[in-house]
Design a protein around this motif. Structure first.
Motif, mmCIF file in Angstrom:
data_model
loop_
_atom_site.group_PDB
_atom_site.id
_atom_site.type_symbol
_atom_site.label_atom_id
_atom_site.label_comp_id
_atom_site.label_asym_id
_atom_site.label_seq_id
_atom_site.Cartn_x
_atom_site.Cartn_y
_atom_site.Cartn_z
ATOM 1 N N GLY A 119 0.827 -1.211 0.000
ATOM 2 C CA GLY A 119 0.000 0.000 0.000
ATOM 3 C C GLY A 119 0.859 1.258 0.000
ATOM 4 O O GLY A 119 0.559 2.228 -0.707
ATOM 5 N N ALA A 120 1.939 1.219 0.785
ATOM 6 C CA ALA A 120 2.834 2.387 0.836
ATOM 7 C C ALA A 120 3.463 2.615 -0.545
ATOM 8 O O ALA A 120 3.501 3.743 -1.049
ATOM 9 N N ALA A 121 3.946 1.538 -1.158
ATOM 10 C CA ALA A 121 4.580 1.664 -2.477
ATOM 11 C C ALA A 121 3.570 2.164 -3.512
ATOM 12 O O ALA A 121 3.898 2.987 -4.381
ATOM 13 N N THR A 122 2.341 1.697 -3.395
ATOM 14 C CA THR A 122 1.307 2.128 -4.339
ATOM 15 C C THR A 122 0.994 3.612 -4.139
ATOM 16 O O THR A 122 0.761 4.345 -5.108
ATOM 17 N N GLY A 123 1.030 4.060 -2.886
ATOM 18 C CA GLY A 123 0.836 5.483 -2.618
ATOM 19 C C GLY A 123 1.932 6.330 -3.261
ATOM 20 O O GLY A 123 1.657 7.385 -3.845
ATOM 21 N N TYR A 124 3.163 5.850 -3.165
ATOM 22 C CA TYR A 124 4.273 6.575 -3.830
ATOM 23 C C TYR A 124 4.026 6.625 -5.337
ATOM 24 O O TYR A 124 4.231 7.647 -5.991
ATOM 25 N N LEU A 125 3.634 5.481 -5.883
ATOM 26 C CA LEU A 125 3.343 5.403 -7.328
ATOM 27 C C LEU A 125 2.291 6.447 -7.710
ATOM 28 O O LEU A 125 2.441 7.170 -8.702
ATOM 29 N N GLN A 126 1.247 6.534 -6.884
ATOM 30 C CA GLN A 126 0.161 7.476 -7.195
ATOM 31 C C GLN A 126 0.638 8.923 -7.151
ATOM 32 O O GLN A 126 0.268 9.739 -7.991
ATOM 33 N N LEU A 127 1.443 9.242 -6.145
ATOM 34 C CA LEU A 127 1.891 10.631 -6.018
ATOM 35 C C LEU A 127 2.872 10.993 -7.123
ATOM 36 O O LEU A 127 2.846 12.104 -7.668
ATOM 37 N N GLN A 128 3.743 10.044 -7.493
ATOM 38 C CA GLN A 128 4.666 10.316 -8.607
ATOM 39 C C GLN A 128 3.870 10.514 -9.896
ATOM 40 O O GLN A 128 4.167 11.411 -10.699
ATOM 41 N N ALA A 129 2.865 9.684 -10.088
ATOM 42 C CA ALA A 129 2.008 9.840 -11.273
ATOM 43 C C ALA A 129 1.379 11.233 -11.281
ATOM 44 O O ALA A 129 1.399 11.935 -12.305
ATOM 45 N N ALA A 130 0.858 11.654 -10.131
ATOM 46 C CA ALA A 130 0.221 12.977 -10.055
ATOM 47 C C ALA A 130 1.228 14.072 -10.390
ATOM 48 O O ALA A 130 0.905 15.035 -11.098
ATOM 49 N N ALA A 131 2.454 13.916 -9.904
ATOM 50 C CA ALA A 131 3.480 14.928 -10.174
ATOM 51 C C ALA A 131 3.820 14.995 -11.665
ATOM 52 O O ALA A 131 4.290 16.021 -12.154
ATOM 53 N N LEU A 132 3.578 13.906 -12.373
ATOM 54 C CA LEU A 132 3.851 13.867 -13.821
ATOM 55 C C LEU A 132 2.628 14.254 -14.655
ATOM 56 O O LEU A 132 2.650 14.151 -15.881
ATOM 57 N N GLY A 133 1.546 14.638 -13.977
ATOM 58 C CA GLY A 133 0.325 15.000 -14.718
ATOM 59 C C GLY A 133 -0.511 13.794 -15.102
ATOM 60 O O GLY A 133 -1.422 13.907 -15.932
ATOM 61 N N LEU A 134 -0.210 12.657 -14.491
ATOM 62 C CA LEU A 134 -0.978 11.430 -14.765
ATOM 63 C C LEU A 134 -1.993 11.197 -13.656
ATOM 64 O O LEU A 134 -1.827 11.665 -12.533
#
Ligand code: FMN
Length: 207
Positions: A119-134
């Motif tokens: 879950g923690a890793a998935t949260g990082y994935l989500q925030l990185q995606a958001a930072a990339l406009g995804l």
């Protein structure tokens, strides 16, 4: 006439909170995805962010099965979606299934924090995606037994969420009114006073 993607994005933005990361405030979970592919470079970036999440004993128990549109894996992931997720998630250009090894690799003992770490890793994935406009959208609504079977996931891996990833799409492209009303609904959160305590039942005093 419905709201445009840009208008909805404004509506979904969390209220400004000084010092909080923009990706945290701007991330939300759309169901409309644009007909636009995600570059492999950006895919690598979101998984790189997930890779650097903390985990119990640094086990890094997470594994991500990724399927890009038109691939066999994307088709398999789309085929196990359940309920109303079937109506929108297959349109996402990338589908990802998170799984976590439930045993520590150094001694085979049970890792009860495996899903927590995923879950923690998935949260990082989500925030990185958001930072990339995804945009990303996690889903528990899929047939877990079917996923394990069609994707050949070993028994000692626990299944996490299926994640849709792509660029936010126009709300008007959604298949029905139910999806549209969810797309336009405001985001709500419990107050910090309910979530952060200085003693059980006592809200912590924060800034
Ligand atoms: C573990 C998990 C499972 C979820 N399952 C679904 C799902 O099956 N279908 C769906 O449409 N949304 C699903 N969601 C999305 C949540 O409803 C959404 O994250 C929540 O309402 C907060 O909205 P926000 O992400 O826009 O802030 C899931 C989210 C998480 C974290």
């Amino acid at each position: 006439m419905t709201l445009s993607a840009i208008e909805v994005n404004g509506l979904k933005q969390a209220p400004a909170a000084e010092g909080v990361l923009p990706a945290v405030l701007g991330r939300w979970s759309p169901r409309a995805f644009a007909d636009r592919d995600v570059s492999r470079a950006d895919l690598a970036r979101v998984f790189e962010a997930a890779r650097w999440a903390a985990s119990s004993s640094n086990e890094q128990p997470w594994r991500f099965l990724v399927g890009e549109r038109h691939s066999e894996t994307h088709g398999k992931l789309a085929s196990v979606l359940a309920g109303f997720n079937k109506a929108w998630a297959p349109h996402a250009p990338v589908l990802i299934l998170g799984a976590a090894s439930t045993r520590f690799s150094h001694n085979g003992s049970s890792n009860s924090y495996a899903l927590y770490d995923l879950g923690a890793a998935t949260g990082y994935l989500q925030l990185q995606a958001a930072a990339l406009g995804l945009s990303t959208h996690q889903m528990a609504g899929y047939d877990h037994d079917a996923a394990r079977q069609v994707l050949e996931i070993p028994e000692d891996y626990a299944l996490g969420a299926l994640v849709a990833l792509g660029y936010q799409g126009e709300p008007a492209t959604l298949a029905n009114e139910q999806l549209l009303s969810r797309e336009l609904a405001p985001r709500t959160r419990k107050p910090l006073s309910e979530l952060v305590l200085s003693a059980w039942g006592t809200p912590a005093e924060l800034g």
